[in-house]
Design an enzyme around this catalytic site. Structure first.
Site, mmCIF file in Angstrom:
data_model
loop_
_atom_site.group_PDB
_atom_site.id
_atom_site.type_symbol
_atom_site.label_atom_id
_atom_site.label_comp_id
_atom_site.label_asym_id
_atom_site.label_seq_id
_atom_site.Cartn_x
_atom_site.Cartn_y
_atom_site.Cartn_z
ATOM 1 N N GLU A 39 0.884 -1.166 0.000
ATOM 2 C CA GLU A 39 0.000 0.000 0.000
ATOM 3 C C GLU A 39 0.923 1.218 0.000
ATOM 4 O O GLU A 39 1.623 1.474 0.972
ATOM 5 C CB GLU A 39 -0.892 0.007 1.242
ATOM 6 N N ARG B 149 1.183 10.235 0.851
ATOM 7 C CA ARG B 149 1.678 11.252 1.779
ATOM 8 C C ARG B 149 2.837 12.022 1.171
ATOM 9 O O ARG B 149 3.309 12.992 1.742
ATOM 10 C CB ARG B 149 2.127 10.595 3.088
ATOM 11 N N LYS C 274 -11.096 -0.645 6.542
ATOM 12 C CA LYS C 274 -9.852 -0.479 7.290
ATOM 13 C C LYS C 274 -10.231 -0.019 8.703
ATOM 14 O O LYS C 274 -11.037 0.910 8.849
ATOM 15 C CB LYS C 274 -9.012 0.577 6.572
#
Length: 209
Positions: A42, A46, A130
Site C-alpha cells: 500500500e 503522503r 480499514k
C-alpha cells in the site's frame, strides 16, 4: 472489493504500508518485497512520489498487488488509477471518495473506527473496511466489539501494529490482513537498506504464517 484481491490480502496477511520519498527507490523496494515472499504494497499518497512509485512498481513487477493509501481527494483517486493501483485505501470514510471509486470500478477500503461509520460504509455497499487508527482506537477489544453486531463486515486493522501484536489481530475472525510499516520504515527506504528490509519482510512473513 473483488474476491481475487481479498483472497490475495488474506493469503499475505500483512500489507506493508509504504511512504516513499523518491521514485527511484520504488523498484528496488518492490524487488525486495517480491523476492522475500510478500508481493503486496500500500503506497501512501503522503508524498509527491506516490503516483510515480506505483507506476514504476507496477511496470517492473506486474505480479505485485498494489494499492494506493492515504487517498483524500478526487485528483488522487485519478492519479492512483492512472498509475495502476488495484485498490484504494483511505484513512477515513468520505462518501464522495467512495462513490467516485465505485464509478471508476476500483475497490476502496475506507477507514472506520466506530459503529456509526461502519453503518455508513454498509449503506454505501462496502463490507471490507480499514480499522484505523487501530491501537489508538481501542485495539483488539474494539475490533471484537465491532465484529459482533456487523456479521458481514471484515477488517484490515492498521495503525500501531507491529511484531508484538499483529497475531492478536489476525487471530480474530474476519480480519483479512493488517497494515504495517515496521518492515518498510521511511528511514530505511531513504537509506536504501534493502538487505535489512528484506530480512524484516521475511521475518514478517514467517511471523504471520
Amino acid at each position: 472489493m473483488s474476491q481475487e484481491i481479498l483472497n490475495k490480502l488474506n493469503q499475505y496477511k500483512v500489507v506493508p504500508v509504504i511512504q516513499i520519498n523518491r521514485v527511484e527507490d520504488a523498484v528496488p523496494l518492490a524487488k525486495v518485497l517480491v523476492e522475500n515472499g510478500l508481493p503486496v504494497a500500500e503506497v501512501t499518497f503522503r508524498t509527491d512520489a506516490a503516483a510515480g512509485a506505483i507506476k514504476a512498481m507496477r511496470e517492473a513487477y506486474p505480479e505485485l498487488c498494489i494499492g494506493a493509501g492515504t487517498v483524500l481527494t478526487p485528483e488522487q483517486v485519478d492519479q492512483a488509477i492512472e498509475a495502476g493501483s488495484e485498490f484504494i485505501v483511505a484513512p477515513g470514510l468520505n462518501p464522495n471518495t467512495v462513490r467516485l471509486c465505485q464509478e471508476h470500478n476500483i475497490p476502496i477500503v475506507p477507514g472506520v473506527n466506530n459503529p456509526s461509520q461502519v453503518e455508513q460504509a454498509l449503506e454505501l455497499g462496502l463490507t471490507f473496511l480499514k480499522f484505523f487508527p487501530a491501537e489508538a482506537s481501542g485495539g483488539v477489544n474494539m475490533v471484537k466489539s465491532l465484529l459482533a453486531p456487523y456479521v458481514d463486515v471484515s477488517f484490515m486493522p492498521t495503525g500501531g501494529i507491529g511484531k508484538g501484536n499483529i497475531n492478536d489481530y489476525l487471530g480474530l475472525e474476519r480480519i483479512v490482513c493488517c497494515g504495517g510499516t515496521w518492515m518498510v520504515s521511511p528511514k530505511m527506504i531513504e537509506n536504501q537498506q534493502w538487505d535489512e528490509i528484506g530480512q524484516l519482510v521475511r521475518e514478517a512473513v514467517e511471523l504471520v504464517n
